[in-house]
Enzyme design. Structure first.
Site, short mmCIF file in Angstrom:
data_model
loop_
_atom_site.label_atom_id
_atom_site.label_comp_id
_atom_site.label_asym_id
_atom_site.label_seq_id
_atom_site.Cartn_x
_atom_site.Cartn_y
_atom_site.Cartn_z
N GLY A 227 0.82 -1.21 0.00
CA GLY A 227 0.00 0.00 0.00
C GLY A 227 0.85 1.25 0.00
N GLY A 228 0.38 2.26 0.74
CA GLY A 228 1.10 3.52 0.79
C GLY A 228 2.49 3.40 1.38
N GLY A 463 24.46 8.73 -31.32
CA GLY A 463 24.09 9.57 -30.19
C GLY A 463 24.52 8.98 -28.86
CB ALA A 464 25.05 5.51 -27.68
#
Length: 564
Positions: A227-228, A463-464
């Site tokens: 949960g939280g 681009g790497a």
């Protein structure tokens, strides 16, 4: 019976009265017995209630009560629940604290703090400490704060008081500049307290955010975390789990079954294997509590106490900085298409081959971890050709970007080993947002102001090449090995585009001679030198030594906007 004024104890005289002694016992003896032994006090008080008005005896009575409270605090939920904890292969909250800290150094805070809830019969269920042990001590001689949730007390559920104890140690750690470790073992919010429990979680979350980038925060999931409750560990720097006994999920198997009609076990939904190899939520897992806590002691040895540069740990330099590493020549094949394990290269170069790898089972096409160079901690990143040829993909970008930002926040220098053919192509990557996720790594490297040293071992395409701590992103020192290829793409692909498939072999040889080597990059100043691989450690150590005084001017802004 005559009045025994000559034998009245001083305590009675101070009260301005005379007491009658029972037959055969003098008041002096009774008083001495009560003062010397608190267990006698209740008997004396029953026979002579006036004794309870004496300050020294009141103090003794309180000490007796205090001892009982402390005893109950140490027992947690009781011997039966402790036995059940051991049966499932887990240690208790206090046993974990004992293993984490140096022997005898832990000082507990708020041991007696208890909840104030009276709803649903909670006034009959009060435990000193309220299901969590908090405090501080030494780990390898360095100050550390910690909290350890006690599953034997109301399932380790979080109450308003429980949360207050967590927040207190987190704030204390931030004030003094010391790491904080959370040992999580909780069933979630204490339902009986309603919104007070939810408010407690929010207070903890805020404390996590306030401490982020100020002190290292480490979470170890050693039982349920649902949960939280999962969002506090999620905002810490590192999360580790214990195999088979820990799990994390927002909604459990029962809710999943109701909403989606899927049948899944707790382990398959949120066990350690899921989060360390699929979701990327956790940074590592261990066989049991003991192994996990020993690993945390080792990890803390690499980390600074805070973002104060002076707290960076320095070990004695027992591995010479000018040590040659001839073995790297055989570790890295000449053929750019032959895989090898970048971890072997990293271990050969760092001090004593000691690498504390982070997220070893997630996105194995990139390696991240902590090591030392001449006794100083460094963060190491390296593409790993053994998986997906070392391509950058969504998971690898996220994994490395978070690590780069942690190192930058805590002044840890970055050493990057590059062997990357580019970003992984495919519809799955494009639909999954490789543009946005890849930009996170680019952004992280660009923003980092710590010393940055980069070594291109074999290839850096497209681009790497730019993303992996290139000179264009203000890396301080960039080197390439003689066999490195720095180009827009591999020779074969480039030739097919440039010459439309004509005379492929001839043009490939020409392209390789002109571009598939580091000479052009060196001529442009994009790499500072082309070095002999066996000299790599020497160059890195020299640069890091010089860069310890590096300073970068701040650009005025509230904060940057990384593409999350």
């Amino acid at each position: 019976m005559m009045m025994m004024t000559s034998r009245v104890p001083r305590q009675a005289v101070r009260m301005g009265r005379c007491l009658l002694a029972p037959a055969g016992r003098s008041l002096g003896v009774m008083a001495k017995d009560a003062i010397a032994n608190p267990r006698v006090l209740s008997t004396v008080a029953a026979e002579n209630p006036v004794f309870l008005r004496d300050p020294s005896l009141i103090k003794l009575k309180f000490k007796e009560r205090l001892a009982k409270e402390r005893e109950q605090a140490h027992l947690g939920g009781g011997l039966t629940r402790i036995a059940k904890q051991h049966e499932r292969g887990s240690l208790t909250a206090r046993e974990r604290i004992e293993l984490l800290f140096d022997q005898g150094s832990f000082q507990e805070v708020d041991q007696l703090k208890a909840h104030r809830c009276t709803e649903f019969g909670m006034d009959e269920k009060k435990f000193p400490g309220d299901g969590i042990v908090t405090g501080h001590g030494l780990v390898n001689g360095r100050h550390v704060y910690a909290f350890s949730q006690d599953f034997t007390v109301l399932g380790g559920s979080l109450s308003e008081t429980h949360a207050q104890k967590m927040v207190k140690v987190m704030e204390m750690a931030r004030r003094v500049g010391a790491p904080v470790i959370g040992l999580n073992d909780s069933g979630g919010a204490r339902i009986q307290e309603g919104v007070d429990s939810l408010g407690g979680y929010a207070d903890v979350f805020q404390a996590n955010v306030d401490a982020s980038g100020v002190i290292p925060q480490i979470s170890v999931i050693m039982g349920p975390c649902a949960g939280g409750a999962v969002y506090s560990p999620a905002m810490t720097d590192f999360i580790f789990m214990v195999e088979q006994s820990s799990y994390m999920f927002v909604t459990g198997p029962e809710v999943v079954k109701t909403v989606t009609n899927e049948t899944v076990t707790k382990e398959d939904l949120g066990g350690s294997k899921v989060h360390t190899s699929k979701s990327g939520v956790a940074h590592g897992d261990f066989h049991n509590d003991v192994a996990a806590l020993r690993a945390m002691r080792r990890l803390l040895d690499f980390l600074p106490s805070s973002n104060d540069k002076s707290t960076l740990p320095v070990k004695e330099a027992t591995d010479p900085g000018d040590r040659l590493v001839p073995e790297v020549d055989r570790l890295v094949p000449d053929d750019p298409n032959t895989p090898y394990d970048m971890k072997d290269v990293i271990r050969s170069i760092v001090d004593h081959g000691d690498l504390f790898e982070i997220m070893p089972n997630m996105a194995q096409n990139i390696v991240i971890g902590f090591a030392r160079m001449e006794g100083h901690t460094v963060g190491v990143i390296g593409n790993n050709p053994l998986t997906l040829a070392g391509c950058l993909d969504i998971n690898a970008s996220n994994k490395a970007a978070r690590f780069v930002r942690f190192c930058d926040a805590f002044n840890i220098p970055l050493v990057t080993f590059v062997d990357v053919p580019g970003f992984l192509p495919g519809t799955a990557q494009e639909f999954g947002g490789i543009i946005r996720h890849g930009a996170k790594l680019l952004f992280a490297y660009s923003e980092a102001s710590v010393p940055k040293v980069t070594v291109i071992t074999r290839k850096a395409y497209g681009g790497a090449y730019d993303v992996m701590a290139s000179k264009h992103l203000r890396a301080d020192a960039n080197y390439a090995w003689p066999g490195a290829e720095i180009a827009v793409m591999g020779a074969k692909g480039a030739v097919e585009i440039l010459y439309h498939g004509k005379d492929i072999e001839e043009h490939t040889a020409e392209y390789t001679s002109r571009f598939a080597n580091p000479l052009v990059a060196a001529q442009r100043g994009f790499v500072d030198d082309v070095i002999d691989p066996q000299d790599t450690r020497k160059f890195i150590c020299n640069d890091l030594r010089v860069l310890r005084t590096k300073k970068m001017p701040d650009i005025p802004k509230k904060h940057s906007n990384i593409p999350l």
